[in-house]
Design a protein around this motif. Structure first.
Motif, short mmCIF file in Angstrom:
data_model
loop_
_atom_site.label_atom_id
_atom_site.label_comp_id
_atom_site.label_asym_id
_atom_site.label_seq_id
_atom_site.Cartn_x
_atom_site.Cartn_y
_atom_site.Cartn_z
N UNK A 1 35.12 35.25 25.71
CA UNK A 1 36.48 35.78 26.87
C UNK A 1 34.94 36.40 27.63
N UNK A 2 35.58 36.53 29.52
CA UNK A 2 34.62 37.30 30.07
C UNK A 2 35.13 38.15 30.99
N UNK A 3 34.67 39.32 31.13
CA UNK A 3 36.15 40.60 31.81
C UNK A 3 35.44 40.52 33.56
N UNK A 4 35.53 40.11 34.55
CA UNK A 4 34.48 40.58 35.78
C UNK A 4 34.42 42.13 35.56
N UNK B 1 29.08 34.59 46.07
CA UNK B 1 30.65 33.53 46.02
C UNK B 1 31.28 34.64 45.48
N UNK B 2 32.45 35.19 45.85
CA UNK B 2 33.33 35.48 45.01
C UNK B 2 34.31 35.89 44.30
N UNK B 3 34.80 35.83 42.75
CA UNK B 3 35.47 35.28 41.84
C UNK B 3 36.42 35.90 42.22
N UNK B 4 37.81 35.24 42.49
CA UNK B 4 38.93 35.50 41.37
C UNK B 4 39.25 36.00 40.98
N UNK B 5 39.21 35.54 39.71
CA UNK B 5 39.71 35.42 38.74
C UNK B 5 38.63 37.15 37.49
N UNK B 6 40.14 37.99 37.20
CA UNK B 6 40.15 39.30 36.31
C UNK B 6 39.33 38.58 34.90
#
Length: 265
Positions: A224-227, A162-167
């Motif tokens: 905070x989560x960063x791709x 599954x692709x994750x769109x959030x940066x």
């Protein structure tokens, strides 16, 4: 490879930098390193490819955490051993504390562990990490320095197909004193897809560190989560540092974030 203990062997599984920092934040990085000390460098049965992959650590997270600690004059507490040895962002009784399966990869050396081995790993990394955070927060309280707790993580662009769109994604639970102003600040930029309790939420069991050291102490707190394709280089880590530092500063100065910010239970 990632951060490794500086004193050799297993002597240093946790690092604390700028413990006397007087800024309003304490920065945490649970999954900072993909270092496997002996015997875990061989006994877990993990390939070199897996050791450099996201299952072993959060690539890019420590660089951003260090940058924020410097810009915000914040103490920084981070682990120096891979989360495949033990995951410091899990309760001690969780089944995925020492994962036998990470995403789709089996970790053979983590299967059917004895209680002695589990306790050894808890005493090696998990308990020292959380004790170090407690010490920093307790000392700041004694000095009358307000504290807001922020943990820095990274996540994969694709998870189980599954692709994750959030940066970037912000993870929070009951305490929204940081989440609301930081969400607003990121969305105001107009160039980001921002996850609101995405790609994870506290209900996914990933909120232990922030709950324990933030919400349980009644301190403003945020995960905070960063791709991780956004933080592949030092320059990209610096870009996110420059983006987040002023937003966090404004959040700390807001009336909601200041409310009760210098107290804990």
């Amino acid at each position: 490879m990632g951060v490794s203990p500086q004193t050799g062997g297993m002597a240093r599984a946790v690092a604390v930098e700028n413990a006397e920092g007087t800024g309003p934040f304490v920065i945490l990085c649970d999954h900072a390193s993909n270092f496997f000390p002996p015997p875990y460098d061989e006994s877990l049965g993990v390939s070199d490819t897996d050791k450099s992959a996201h299952i072993a650590w959060d690539p890019g997270a420590l660089g951003v955490a260090k940058g924020l600690a410097e810009q915000l004059d914040a103490p920084l507490v981070y682990t120096t051993i891979s989360r495949l040895v033990i995951d410091c962002n899990r309760e001690e009784n969780r089944t995925d504390l020492i994962p036998s399966m990470s995403e789709t990869t089996q970790i053979a050396g983590n299967c059917d562990l004895s209680e002695d081995e589990k306790n050894f790993r808890l005493d090696l990394v998990h308990r020292p990490f959380h004790n170090a955070i407690d010490k920093v927060l307790d000392q700041r309280k004694e000095r009358g320095v307000p504290s807001a707790v922020v943990s820095i993580h990274s996540f994969t662009p694709v998870f189980k197909g599954n692709s994750r769109p959030w940066e970037i994604g912000l993870i929070y639970d009951n305490d929204r004193r940081l989440a609301d102003p930081v969400l607003a600040g990121l969305k105001e930029r107009g160039d980001l897809t921002v996850g609101d309790n995405e790609p994870y939420a506290p209900s996914d069991g990933v909120y232990y560190t922030i709950r324990r050291h933030g919400e349980d102490r009644h301190l403003p707190c945020l995960m905070i989560e960063i791709r991780n394709d956004e933080v592949k280089t030092a320059e990209e880590e610096a870009r996110w540092t420059e983006m987040l530092a002023p937003i966090l500063t404004r959040a700390a100065q807001s009336g909601s974030a200041n409310a009760g910010g210098g107290t804990d239970a």
